[in-house]
Design a protein around this motif. Structure first.
Motif, PDB file in Angstrom:
ATOM      1  N   MET A  81    -109.196  17.448  49.779  1.00  0.00           N
ATOM      2  CA  MET A  81    -108.737  18.739  49.282  1.00  0.00           C
ATOM      3  C   MET A  81    -107.211  18.813  49.251  1.00  0.00           C
ATOM      4  SD  MET A  81    -111.593  19.767  48.525  1.00  0.00           S
ATOM      5  CE  MET A  81    -110.887  21.169  47.660  1.00  0.00           C
ATOM      6  N   LEU A  82    -106.542  18.241  50.246  1.00  0.00           N
ATOM      7  CA  LEU A  82    -105.072  18.208  50.231  1.00  0.00           C
ATOM      8  C   LEU A  82    -104.572  17.371  49.055  1.00  0.00           C
ATOM      9  CD1 LEU A  82    -104.015  17.761  53.973  1.00  0.00           C
ATOM     10  CD2 LEU A  82    -103.298  19.586  52.428  1.00  0.00           C
ATOM     11  N   CYS A  83    -105.285  16.301  48.744  1.00  0.00           N
ATOM     12  CA  CYS A  83    -104.912  15.450  47.620  1.00  0.00           C
ATOM     13  C   CYS A  83    -104.898  16.264  46.331  1.00  0.00           C
ATOM     14  CB  CYS A  83    -105.896  14.290  47.503  1.00  0.00           C
ATOM     15  SG  CYS A  83    -105.579  13.205  46.114  1.00  0.00           S
ATOM     16  N   GLU A  84    -105.900  17.117  46.157  1.00  0.00           N
ATOM     17  CA  GLU A  84    -105.950  17.958  44.960  1.00  0.00           C
ATOM     18  C   GLU A  84    -104.766  18.911  44.927  1.00  0.00           C
ATOM     19  OE1 GLU A  84    -106.510  21.144  42.358  1.00  0.00           O
ATOM     20  OE2 GLU A  84    -106.778  21.455  44.513  1.00  0.00           O
ATOM     21  N   ARG A  85    -104.422  19.488  46.067  1.00  0.00           N
ATOM     22  CA  ARG A  85    -103.288  20.408  46.140  1.00  0.00           C
ATOM     23  C   ARG A  85    -101.981  19.690  45.817  1.00  0.00           C
ATOM     24  NH1 ARG A  85    -104.643  25.811  46.249  1.00  0.00           N
ATOM     25  NH2 ARG A  85    -106.377  26.175  47.690  1.00  0.00           N
ATOM     26  N   MET A  86    -101.832  18.493  46.350  1.00  0.00           N
ATOM     27  CA  MET A  86    -100.578  17.748  46.176  1.00  0.00           C
ATOM     28  C   MET A  86    -100.460  17.113  44.795  1.00  0.00           C
ATOM     29  SD  MET A  86    -100.546  15.988  49.961  1.00  0.00           S
ATOM     30  CE  MET A  86     -99.014  15.071  49.756  1.00  0.00           C
ATOM     31  N   SER A  87    -101.577  16.987  44.099  1.00  0.00           N
ATOM     32  CA  SER A  87    -101.552  16.350  42.783  1.00  0.00           C
ATOM     33  C   SER A  87    -101.207  17.323  41.672  1.00  0.00           C
ATOM     34  CB  SER A  87    -102.921  15.721  42.469  1.00  0.00           C
ATOM     35  OG  SER A  87    -103.213  14.698  43.372  1.00  0.00           O
ATOM     36  N   GLY A  88    -101.357  18.627  41.906  1.00  0.00           N
ATOM     37  CA  GLY A  88    -101.199  19.574  40.814  1.00  0.00           C
ATOM     38  C   GLY A  88    -102.350  19.383  39.846  1.00  0.00           C
ATOM     39  N   ASN A  89    -102.043  19.303  38.574  1.00  0.00           N
ATOM     40  CA  ASN A  89    -103.077  19.113  37.562  1.00  0.00           C
ATOM     41  C   ASN A  89    -103.057  17.704  36.981  1.00  0.00           C
ATOM     42  OD1 ASN A  89    -104.034  21.785  37.722  1.00  0.00           O
ATOM     43  ND2 ASN A  89    -102.406  22.494  36.369  1.00  0.00           N
ATOM     44  N   THR A  90    -102.539  16.751  37.755  1.00  0.00           N
ATOM     45  CA  THR A  90    -102.434  15.385  37.247  1.00  0.00           C
ATOM     46  C   THR A  90    -103.210  14.425  38.141  1.00  0.00           C
ATOM     47  OG1 THR A  90    -100.449  14.885  38.546  1.00  0.00           O
ATOM     48  CG2 THR A  90    -100.122  15.864  36.368  1.00  0.00           C
ATOM     49  N   ILE A  91    -103.496  13.239  37.596  1.00  0.00           N
ATOM     50  CA  ILE A  91    -104.038  12.154  38.404  1.00  0.00           C
ATOM     51  C   ILE A  91    -102.836  11.476  39.042  1.00  0.00           C
ATOM     52  CG2 ILE A  91    -105.380  10.025  38.392  1.00  0.00           C
ATOM     53  CD1 ILE A  91    -106.815  11.068  35.892  1.00  0.00           C
ATOM     54  N   GLU A  92    -102.497  11.869  40.247  1.00  0.00           N
ATOM     55  CA  GLU A  92    -101.243  11.447  40.878  1.00  0.00           C
ATOM     56  C   GLU A  92    -101.432  10.126  41.605  1.00  0.00           C
ATOM     57  OE1 GLU A  92     -98.152  10.521  41.362  1.00  0.00           O
ATOM     58  OE2 GLU A  92     -97.860  12.586  40.683  1.00  0.00           O
ATOM     59  N   LEU A  93    -101.111   9.039  40.901  1.00  0.00           N
ATOM     60  CA  LEU A  93    -101.272   7.710  41.475  1.00  0.00           C
ATOM     61  C   LEU A  93    -100.310   7.457  42.623  1.00  0.00           C
ATOM     62  CD1 LEU A  93    -101.742   5.582  38.235  1.00  0.00           C
ATOM     63  CD2 LEU A  93    -103.474   6.686  39.654  1.00  0.00           C
ATOM     64  N   GLY A  94     -99.227   8.242  42.700  1.00  0.00           N
ATOM     65  CA  GLY A  94     -98.269   8.068  43.786  1.00  0.00           C
ATOM     66  C   GLY A  94     -98.854   8.325  45.157  1.00  0.00           C
ATOM     67  N   LEU A  95     -99.973   9.062  45.220  1.00  0.00           N
ATOM     68  CA  LEU A  95    -100.598   9.337  46.511  1.00  0.00           C
ATOM     69  C   LEU A  95    -101.379   8.136  47.033  1.00  0.00           C
ATOM     70  CD1 LEU A  95    -101.855  13.005  46.026  1.00  0.00           C
ATOM     71  CD2 LEU A  95     -99.935  12.213  47.407  1.00  0.00           C
ATOM     72  N   VAL A  96    -101.699   7.167  46.162  1.00  0.00           N
ATOM     73  CA  VAL A  96    -102.479   6.005  46.601  1.00  0.00           C
ATOM     74  C   VAL A  96    -101.678   5.144  47.582  1.00  0.00           C
ATOM     75  CG1 VAL A  96    -103.753   3.958  45.860  1.00  0.00           C
ATOM     76  CG2 VAL A  96    -103.880   6.068  44.520  1.00  0.00           C
ATOM     77  N   PRO A  97    -100.434   4.731  47.250  1.00  0.00           N
ATOM     78  CA  PRO A  97     -99.641   4.004  48.255  1.00  0.00           C
ATOM     79  C   PRO A  97     -99.375   4.845  49.503  1.00  0.00           C
ATOM     80  CG  PRO A  97     -98.693   3.716  46.074  1.00  0.00           C
ATOM     81  CD  PRO A  97     -99.746   4.771  45.944  1.00  0.00           C
ATOM     82  N   PHE A  98     -99.170   6.143  49.317  1.00  0.00           N
ATOM     83  CA  PHE A  98     -98.978   7.044  50.457  1.00  0.00           C
ATOM     84  C   PHE A  98    -100.196   6.974  51.373  1.00  0.00           C
ATOM     85  CE2 PHE A  98     -98.451  11.655  51.952  1.00  0.00           C
ATOM     86  CZ  PHE A  98     -97.490  11.304  52.893  1.00  0.00           C
ATOM     87  N   GLY A  99    -101.390   6.997  50.765  1.00  0.00           N
ATOM     88  CA  GLY A  99    -102.619   6.903  51.547  1.00  0.00           C
ATOM     89  C   GLY A  99    -102.748   5.583  52.265  1.00  0.00           C
TER      90      GLY A  99
END
Length: 623
Positions: free
Chosen positions: A279-297
Motif C-alpha cells: 500500500m505504501l508503494c502505491e502511495r509513493m508511486s503516484g499514478n505511475t509504474i515507479e520502477l525506482g522503488l524496485v532498487p529501493f526495495g
C-alpha cells in the motif's frame, strides 16, 4: 482516485473479493491439513515429517504440470467465465476436503491438496492478466497493491484460523469443513459480478503437451528482455520469501526459545509488513509504474536481513518465551522491526515489477507470460527449499541463513540492475526528485497514453528533465544541451533514458543536425520527446525567448505539441539564482514544486512565440 473508490467499482471489486476469499480458503485448508499431519491425527503409513514435506511438494507440483495449459486457456476464453468455473470447482474440491478431514484419511487429503494446487495453477494467470483489461495504466500499481496486500493478509488469517480451528477437540474437522465450503460458495457468488473479459487470442489452438508448451511459454517470456528480467526479479523475491518463511518456526522456537504463538506472531509481523509495503508503494508511486522503488526495495531487503542476522544472534534464549515476553525487551522488538521492514521493502520490490510485466507484455501473450512467470516462481521456491535444507545440513544456523540471503540478494540486485539499467535510472530520478523536492502535478491527463508528441517546457535548473521524467507516466526522451548531458551521475540517467544531446549551430553544427535527425526518428517511433526551447537555463528566473527549433521539429514530423510549465524550481539548489548552480546544498531543501501541463496544440498551429506565451501563462508568477 483512492483505493476505496476502486474497491467500490464493478470492474475491480468482484474480482478482488473473489481473490481474497480464495486465498483465505486455500491457506485455511492447507494449514489445517498440515497441523493434522504434524500432530499425527491423520491415518497414514508415512511419518509425520514426511507427510508435512510431501504436502508442500504436492501443492506446488501442478504449477509445473499445468501452468502452460492454464496460460493458453486464459487467452483463448473469457477470463471472467474461467474464474467462475474455477470457483465452482473450488466448491467441489472443498467438499472432498471436508470428507478427507472427517475421515482423517491422509491419502485422500493429499489428493485434495493436489486439486487445490491445480485450481490455483489455473486461477493464477487469469488473476493477474485480467487487471490490465479493466484498469487503466495509472491504476495498475494501485490494483496490484490492493491484491498483493490483501493476499498476504489472507495468507496470514487463513494460516492462523486453520491451525486454531482444526485443534478444537471433537469439533475441529467438521468446523473447518463448514467454513471452507462456505467460503468457496461465497467466492462463487462474488465472482458472478466479475465483468466480461474478452479473450485476447480466441483463435489460439491449445497444445496439451505440458513439456513442449512450457518451453514455448518460457520462450514468450524471453521475447521482451525487460519483461523477462522483471520476472526473474519476481522469482528471486519468491525465493527470498520462501527461504525466510521456512525459517520462522526455527527462529521462534530454536533461536528465541518461544512457543507456537511466538512463531505465529513472527509470521503476522512479516505478513502485515508486506501488506503495508504494497500500500505504501502505491502511495509513493503516484499514478505511475515507479520502477525506482524496485532498487529501493532490494536495498531494504538486504539491509534488514543483515540486521536480522545480528539481532537473532543477540536475542537467542534458552526457552520459555511467550508473546507477552516478546514485547518486554528491545532485543525482541529489534527482530519485530526487522521482519516488518523486510516485508515493507518486499512490497516496494514486488508491486512495480508485477505492474511492469502486466503493462509491457504483448496482450495476445500476456496470460501465457504470467503462466510462465508462475512456473519460474514455483521453480525458485523449490530451489529455496532445497537450498535451505542443504545449508542447514552442512551446519548453517538460522541466523547464518539470514546473512546468506542478505549477501546473495545484494549480488542478485547488482546483477539485474547491470543488465537492466532502467531500474537504477528510475531509482536515481526518484531519490533526487522526491528527497530534494515535494512534487505536485496538474494537467497530466493532456499527455497522450500512446503515440508521438512533443513536450515543451521552461528551463529553470539542471534537474528539469528529472522532474518531468518523475511525473510522466510514459518514458520521455529529452533533448538537452550536451554540457548538461555530460554531468557525472546525471549522465548515466540521461544515457539510459536515451536523451538526445544537442549543441548550438555555431558551436557544433554536425551535432545539431544529428539531434534533429534523432528527434525525427523518435517521433516516428511513437515516443514522447521533450524540448526546452529557450536553449539554456535561466539566470534571472524569467523565461528566455523560445527559439524556432520547435517549429522545425513539427514541420518535419507533424505531431501535437504539449506546453508544460515547471514552477517553484527557481532558487533551489540546482538553479542559477545568485550565481552558479549547486553551490548551496541546503538552499530550499525539500521545497514544493509543481509541473503543469496544458492542452495539446495541433502541429499546424505551432509557433515558437505562441508556445512561449502558453508556457508563461501556465507558469504564472511562481518561478
Amino acid at each position: 482516485m483512492s483505493e476505496s473508490s476502486l474497491l467500490r467499482e464493478r470492474r475491480f471489486a468482484p474480482f478482488f473479493y473473489a481473490q481474497l476469499l480464495g486465498s483465505l480458503n486455500d491457506n485455511l485448508f492447507k494449514n489445517a491439513l498440515v497441523i493434522l499431519f504434524a500432530f499425527g491425527a491423520a491415518d497414514a503409513v508415512l511419518s509425520t515429517d514426511t507427510l508435512v514435506n510431501l504436502a508442500g511438494g504436492i501443492f506446488i507440483l501442478p504449477f509445473f504440470l499445468f501452468s502452460a495449459t492454464a496460460g493458453q486457456l486464459g487467452e483463448k476464453y473469457d477470463k471472467a467465465r474461467i474464474m467462475r468455473g474455477l470457483k465452482v470447482l473450488e466448491i467441489a474440491i472443498m467438499c472432498l476436503g471436508t470428507a478427507g478431514l472427517l475421515l482423517r484419511n491422509a491419502t485422500m487429503l493429499l489428493g485434495v491438496l493436489f486439486l487445490v494446487g491445480t485450481q490455483a495453477t489455473f486461477y493464477g494467470p487469469v488473476k493477474y492478466s485480467i487487471l490490465p483489461q479493466h484498469l487503466r495504466e495509472e491504476e495498475l500499481v494501485r490494483g496490484n497493491a490492493l491484491v498483493e496486500s490483501a493476499t498476504f493478509v489472507a495468507i496470514l488469517v487463513g494460516t492462523i484460523l486453520g491451525g486454531v480451528l482444526i485443534a478444537i477437540p471433537g469439533y475441529g474437522p467438521p468446523l473447518v469443513g463448514v467454513i471452507i465450503i462456505g467460503l468457496a460458495v461465497l467466492g462463487w457468488v462474488v465472482s458472478r459480478g466479475i465483468p466480461v473479459s474478452p479473450p485476447e487470442a480466441p483463435e489460439l489452438r491449445i497444445g496439451w503437451n505440458p513439456f513442449t508448451e512450457t518451453a514455448r511459454m518460457i520462450g514468450f517470456v524471453r521475447e521482451n528482455r525487460t519483461v523477462f528480467l522483471s520476472i526473474l526479479g519476481m522469482s528471486w523475491f519468491w525465493f527470498y520469501g520462501a527461504l525466510f518463511l521456512a525459517q520462522f518456526p526455527g527462529l521462534g522456537h530454536e533461536v528465541l526459545g518461544g512457543d507456537e504463538h511466538v512463531v505465529t506472531l513472527l509470521l503476522a509481523i512479516f505478513s502485515v509488513g508486506i501488506g503495508a509495503g504494497c500500500m505504501l508503494c502505491e502511495r509513493m508511486s503516484g499514478n505511475t509504474i515507479e520502477l525506482g522503488l524496485v532498487p529501493f526495495g532490494s536495498i531494504g531487503l538486504s539491509v534488514f536481513a543483515l540486521d536480522l542476522y545480528f539481532a537473532a544472534n543477540a536475542a537467542a534464549g534458552p526457552g520459555g518465551l511467550d508473546v507477552v515476553g516478546f514485547f518486554t525487551a528491545w532485543r525482541y522488538w529489534r527482530i519485530a522491526i526487522d521482519l516488518a521492514l523486510i516485508g515493507v521493502f518486499g512490497g516496494f520490490f514486488i508491486v512495480p515489477l508485477l505492474a511492469l510485466v502486466q503493462n509491457r507484455s504483448d496482450p495476445t501473450h500476456r496470460t501465457r507470460i504470467i503462466a510462465g512467470n508462475n512456473i519460474l516462481n514455483a521453480a525458485f521456491m523449490v530451489l529455496a527449499a532445497v537450498l535451505g535444507i542443504a545449508l542447514r545440513t552442512i551446519g548453517f544456523s538460522i541466523p547464518d541463513l539470514f546473512l546468506f540471503t542478505a549477501v546473495v540478494n545484494a549480488a542478485v540486485a547488482v546483477y539485474i540492475y547491470t543488465l537492466l539499467p532502467e531500474f537504477l535510472m528510475r531509482f536515481i530520478i526518484y531519490m533526487v526528485v522526491h528527497i530534494v523536492y515535494r512534487v505536485r502535478d496538474r494537467g497530466l491527463e493532456h499527455l497522450p497514453d500512446e503515440g508521438a508528441a512533443v513536450l515543451v517546457a521552461n528551463h529553470v535548473s539542471f534537474v528539469d528533465a528529472l522532474v518531468i521524467a518523475a511525473t510522466c507516466r510514459r518514458p520521455v526522451r529529452f533533448v538537452m544541451d550536451h554540457t548538461i548531458f555530460k554531468i557525472p551521475v546525471l549522465n548515466f540517467v540521461f544515457r539510459t533514458g536515451r536523451a538526445i544531446p544537442i549543441a548550438g549551430r555555431k558551436e557544433d553544427p554536425a551535432m545539431m543536425e544529428r539531434a534533429f535527425d534523432a528527434v525525427a526518428q523518435a517521433l516516428a517511433d511513437g515516443d514522447l520527446v521533450c524540448i526546452f526551447p529557450e536553449g539554456r537555463i535561466t539566470t534571472t528566473g524569467d523565461m528566455n525567448p523560445f527559439r524556432p527549433g520547435i517549429e522545425r521539429v513539427v514541420e518535419r514530423t507533424p505531431v501535437p505539441v504539449i506546453p508544460m510549465a515547471l514552477r517553484g524550481l527557481w532558487g533551489s539548489f540546482f538553479s542559477r539564482k545568485d550565481g552558479p548552480a549547486m553551490r548551496h546544498p541546503f538552499r530550499r531543501f525539500w521545497s514544493r514544486i509543481e509541473v503543469v501541463c496544458g492542452e495539446a496544440v495541433p502541429a499546424e498551429s505551432v509557433t515558437a512565440a505562441s508556445l512561449e506565451a502558453q508556457v508563461s501563462a501556465l507558469r504564472g508568477d511562481w518561478r
